[in-house]
Scaffold this motif. Sequence first.
Motif, PDB file in Angstrom:
ATOM      1  N   PHE A   1       0.858  -1.183   0.000  1.00 17.22           N
ATOM      2  CA  PHE A   1       0.000   0.000   0.000  1.00 17.22           C
ATOM      3  C   PHE A   1       0.891   1.230   0.000  1.00 17.22           C
ATOM      4  CE2 PHE A   1      -2.338   3.385   2.224  1.00 17.22           C
ATOM      5  CZ  PHE A   1      -3.497   3.432   1.467  1.00 17.22           C
ATOM      6  N   ASP A   2       0.527   2.214  -0.781  1.00 18.43           N
ATOM      7  CA  ASP A   2       1.290   3.453  -0.837  1.00 18.43           C
ATOM      8  C   ASP A   2       0.806   4.402   0.255  1.00 18.43           C
ATOM      9  OD1 ASP A   2       2.741   5.681  -1.416  1.00 18.43           O
ATOM     10  OD2 ASP A   2       1.851   6.057  -3.384  1.00 18.43           O
ATOM     11  N   TRP A   3       1.534   4.435   1.357  1.00 22.22           N
ATOM     12  CA  TRP A   3       1.153   5.274   2.491  1.00 22.22           C
ATOM     13  C   TRP A   3       1.483   6.755   2.265  1.00 22.22           C
ATOM     14  CZ3 TRP A   3      -2.011   4.289   6.382  1.00 22.22           C
ATOM     15  CH2 TRP A   3      -2.265   2.966   6.742  1.00 22.22           C
ATOM     16  N   GLN A   4       2.248   7.057   1.235  1.00 26.05           N
ATOM     17  CA  GLN A   4       2.575   8.449   0.902  1.00 26.05           C
ATOM     18  C   GLN A   4       3.167   9.199   2.100  1.00 26.05           C
ATOM     19  OE1 GLN A   4      -0.670  10.456  -1.107  1.00 26.05           O
ATOM     20  NE2 GLN A   4      -1.321   8.580  -2.144  1.00 26.05           N
ATOM     21  N   ASN A   5       4.163   8.561   2.715  1.00 20.80           N
ATOM     22  CA  ASN A   5       4.872   9.178   3.851  1.00 20.80           C
ATOM     23  C   ASN A   5       3.940   9.505   5.012  1.00 20.80           C
ATOM     24  OD1 ASN A   5       7.445   9.192   2.500  1.00 20.80           O
ATOM     25  ND2 ASN A   5       6.715  10.945   1.307  1.00 20.80           N
ATOM     26  N   ASP A   6       2.964   8.642   5.234  1.00 18.28           N
ATOM     27  CA  ASP A   6       2.031   8.844   6.341  1.00 18.28           C
ATOM     28  C   ASP A   6       2.775   8.978   7.662  1.00 18.28           C
ATOM     29  OD1 ASP A   6      -0.639   8.686   7.699  1.00 18.28           O
ATOM     30  OD2 ASP A   6       0.273   6.867   8.523  1.00 18.28           O
ATOM     31  N   ARG A   7       2.360   9.947   8.445  1.00 22.10           N
ATOM     32  CA  ARG A   7       2.954  10.174   9.769  1.00 22.10           C
ATOM     33  C   ARG A   7       1.845  10.216  10.812  1.00 22.10           C
ATOM     34  NH1 ARG A   7       7.086  15.064   9.867  1.00 22.10           N
ATOM     35  NH2 ARG A   7       7.488  14.084  11.899  1.00 22.10           N
ATOM     36  N   MET A   8       2.006   9.432  11.861  1.00 20.50           N
ATOM     37  CA  MET A   8       1.028   9.456  12.945  1.00 20.50           C
ATOM     38  C   MET A   8       1.087  10.810  13.649  1.00 20.50           C
ATOM     39  SD  MET A   8       1.489   5.640  14.561  1.00 20.50           S
ATOM     40  CE  MET A   8       1.065   4.166  13.615  1.00 20.50           C
TER      41      MET A   8
ATOM     42  N   MET B   1      -1.473  -1.215   9.641  1.00 20.57           N
ATOM     43  CA  MET B   1      -2.675  -0.401   9.432  1.00 20.57           C
ATOM     44  C   MET B   1      -2.539   1.012   9.994  1.00 20.57           C
ATOM     45  SD  MET B   1      -4.335  -2.783   7.893  1.00 20.57           S
ATOM     46  CE  MET B   1      -6.111  -2.928   7.852  1.00 20.57           C
ATOM     47  N   HIS B   2      -1.443   1.281  10.707  1.00 22.54           N
ATOM     48  CA  HIS B   2      -1.073   2.619  11.177  1.00 22.54           C
ATOM     49  C   HIS B   2      -2.043   3.234  12.179  1.00 22.54           C
ATOM     50  CE1 HIS B   2       2.083   3.780   7.886  1.00 22.54           C
ATOM     51  NE2 HIS B   2       2.173   2.490   8.213  1.00 22.54           N
ATOM     52  N   VAL B   3      -2.735   2.431  12.974  1.00 28.62           N
ATOM     53  CA  VAL B   3      -3.627   3.021  13.978  1.00 28.62           C
ATOM     54  C   VAL B   3      -2.804   3.541  15.149  1.00 28.62           C
ATOM     55  CG1 VAL B   3      -5.521   1.511  13.274  1.00 28.62           C
ATOM     56  CG2 VAL B   3      -4.108   0.889  15.247  1.00 28.62           C
ATOM     57  N   ASP B   4      -3.405   4.450  15.904  1.00 28.72           N
ATOM     58  CA  ASP B   4      -2.681   5.196  16.929  1.00 28.72           C
ATOM     59  C   ASP B   4      -2.929   4.700  18.343  1.00 28.72           C
ATOM     60  OD1 ASP B   4      -1.682   7.642  15.192  1.00 28.72           O
ATOM     61  OD2 ASP B   4      -3.777   7.285  14.665  1.00 28.72           O
ATOM     62  N   GLY B   5      -3.812   3.734  18.512  1.00 26.10           N
ATOM     63  CA  GLY B   5      -4.072   3.242  19.854  1.00 26.10           C
ATOM     64  C   GLY B   5      -5.304   2.364  19.893  1.00 26.10           C
ATOM     65  N   PHE B   6      -5.618   1.909  21.101  1.00 31.51           N
ATOM     66  CA  PHE B   6      -6.697   0.942  21.279  1.00 31.51           C
ATOM     67  C   PHE B   6      -7.462   1.228  22.570  1.00 31.51           C
ATOM     68  CE2 PHE B   6      -3.045  -1.020  19.235  1.00 31.51           C
ATOM     69  CZ  PHE B   6      -3.596  -1.510  18.060  1.00 31.51           C
ATOM     70  N   ARG B   7      -8.747   0.984  22.508  1.00 29.44           N
ATOM     71  CA  ARG B   7      -9.591   0.946  23.697  1.00 29.44           C
ATOM     72  C   ARG B   7      -9.986  -0.505  23.886  1.00 29.44           C
ATOM     73  NH1 ARG B   7     -14.984  -1.036  24.793  1.00 29.44           N
ATOM     74  NH2 ARG B   7     -15.847   0.165  26.510  1.00 29.44           N
ATOM     75  N   PHE B   8      -9.617  -1.113  25.013  1.00 26.50           N
ATOM     76  CA  PHE B   8      -9.798  -2.540  25.246  1.00 26.50           C
ATOM     77  C   PHE B   8     -11.118  -2.797  25.974  1.00 26.50           C
ATOM     78  CE2 PHE B   8      -5.342  -1.952  24.587  1.00 26.50           C
ATOM     79  CZ  PHE B   8      -4.882  -3.106  23.974  1.00 26.50           C
ATOM     80  N   ASP B   9     -12.041  -3.428  25.266  1.00 32.71           N
ATOM     81  CA  ASP B   9     -13.326  -3.802  25.846  1.00 32.71           C
ATOM     82  C   ASP B   9     -13.111  -4.784  27.001  1.00 32.71           C
ATOM     83  OD1 ASP B   9     -16.324  -4.019  25.657  1.00 32.71           O
ATOM     84  OD2 ASP B   9     -15.808  -6.104  25.244  1.00 32.71           O
TER      85      ASP B   9
END
Length: 706
Positions: free
Chosen positions: A153-160, A349-357
């Motif tokens: 996938f081309d993230w195009q220099n994605d930055r969190m 997938m570049h996600v920034d965090g999680f909320r744990f049920d």
Amino acid sequence: MLQANDEQLAQLPGSDYPLGANWDGGGVNFAVYAQNASRVWLCLFDEAASGAERVRVPLHKFTHGVWHGYFPDLRPGQLYGFRAEGPYQPEAGERYNVNKLLLDPYARSISGELKWDDALFGYELGHESGDLTFSDKDSAPFMPKCVVIDQQFDWQNDRMPRLARERSVIYEAHVKGLSQLHPDVPEELRGTYAGIAHPAMIGYLRDLGINTIELLPVHTFVSDHHLHERGLSNYWGYNSIGFFAPDRRYASGSEPGSEVAEFKEMVRRLHEAGIEVILDVVYNHTGEGNHMGPTLCFRGLDNHGYYRLEPGQARYYRDYTGTGNTLNTTVPNVLRLIMDSLRYWITEMHVDGFRFDLASTLAREQFDVSRDSAFLDIIYQDPVISQVKLIAEPWDVGDGGYQVGNFPQGWSEWNGKFRDCWRRFWRGDEGTIGEVSCRFLGSPDLYQADSRMPSASINFITAHDGFSLYDLVSYNEKHNAANGEENQDGESENLSWNCGAEGETEDEQVLNLRRRQQRNLLCGLLLSQGTPMMTAGAECGKTQNGNNNAYCQDNEISWLDWERRDHDLYAFTRALLAFRRDNPILSQDNWIMGDRASSTDARTVAWFTPEGGEMKTKHWHEAHRKTLCIFLTQRASNHDMAAATLYLIFNASHEAINVTFPRRAYKRSWELAFASLEPQEQEALTWQQSVNCPPHCVLVFRSREK
């Protein structure tokens, strides 16, 4: 169908790591944990929905509990599943049934929908012996299929964005419900990942002042059998069956695997707008339910190896979640599954965090919740997972499950005490101002002694589970008849107040009070220290018609109604968020101790009675007090000799209260900076040494300390 002895499909030994189906550019390596199975078959399909099983071939190699094989002839787009052989002995906790097609626990994509049929169950449904019987029906025609994908996938220099925790404003939303009715999102994109990524949706979030979106579960999930029988479906998605695969329900494209790229594109565009993405994840249980549930994945691969079974009664599942089963986080393969899933969503997938049920369930050792649990320890030392935002829902339904304030450093928590306290206060309950003052400061009673900061407190008034903000001020009782459970489901005590009429009304006095109360509750949330979380729709008067458990309502009850939204409330919320952003004193990530602000005698925080005197011990214990007055400032530094100073008045009384401003070290020339009143009501206010504070309102005054 090719048989096991056919030579038409080349198989090499491959590797037991990584797990799942992994395309390396030349072929596909399959690896699945099924330690106690006597044989595992790889099954290939041409179509997800009704295509016949084209190939069934055994995986030849078995290493460290993992069955694996490498197939040089296979390519991305291939549909597959597994079957596992072994003993079917429910009394001993063994539930192998080779007639049941099984999903890959590590599948990156799952295509097709589950079609409820008797064949999905490992036993003969309806038989008097229940799950002790054995079903020889083939479940493959009714099962979704796993998909081999190419991860490029081309993230195009994605930055969190990497926002400081104390600056985060979380917006809890459902992928479908957020854009399903949005008039500016193209119809073919509504209710999808692409819908959230649409400029109209991102523009809305940015204009409102949101910098973090928390999505309800996007892991592939199944809708419950009992809901299917009632013509309903699992809308919220807390019934995971695939911890790596984004659910295809929220994809705009039709090609198997296209949802993965669409999810990535959504994340990339949100990051481009400076918005973080947090996922609500459900690792405490799966969608297979209790011992009478279907055989879809884990149960058929290694029931003993994935689930907590009752000691001495292995036919039954230990249930800390209220869903029928509990994943066993005390064993290495389950811990590896969860950690691999978390790392995948961060790195791929570049996600920034999680909320744990129901995070307390994950932290249970043999029985009790433990801060020294393997789950918490392994996250703490993980160089990838430990660096993103981790939010615990710090409770479950088991004994000792309520753990608010007890998670270790590095974790934030949904602060249910904050929610309950502010609800009681604005409802007008007596004896609440002591706790409200504590929650206002970020709940130091819960987090300070453990060297955590105010940002550890995820403050919220409403969430997906329970009344919407509008319903919280419009209903005293739940109204869940649409769920088909005779209004027996959902929380009965909501700490709500209907302001004088139950439900919809044309009484303008009641409606005005409801509007005021919504603004008051938002002020309590967004003026307090800690990390605020809003529920999508709270800013525009979303109603669920009194339904406080809309988990099965995939319809207008749950979706945001963009045509009927309250534009005045939206404008108020937008201004309130801007006020919080422009006044960093409201989002500090250090404890406000009440020490001296400067060479004067003024403290950084001080509490006053409406008469203008500092609160004394006896005042805190006077149950009738419903007005809280707070002087809030910062210590001036060499770089900033002028520290912002606020005077906040929270009046939950049913009557107007004359509030005298404090004197001596706290005397200032005050100007009204923010209020929960209507504009015309604010214009009518006058003040000098005192102000007549209307009932049920918030007034915030501002000054500058010279």
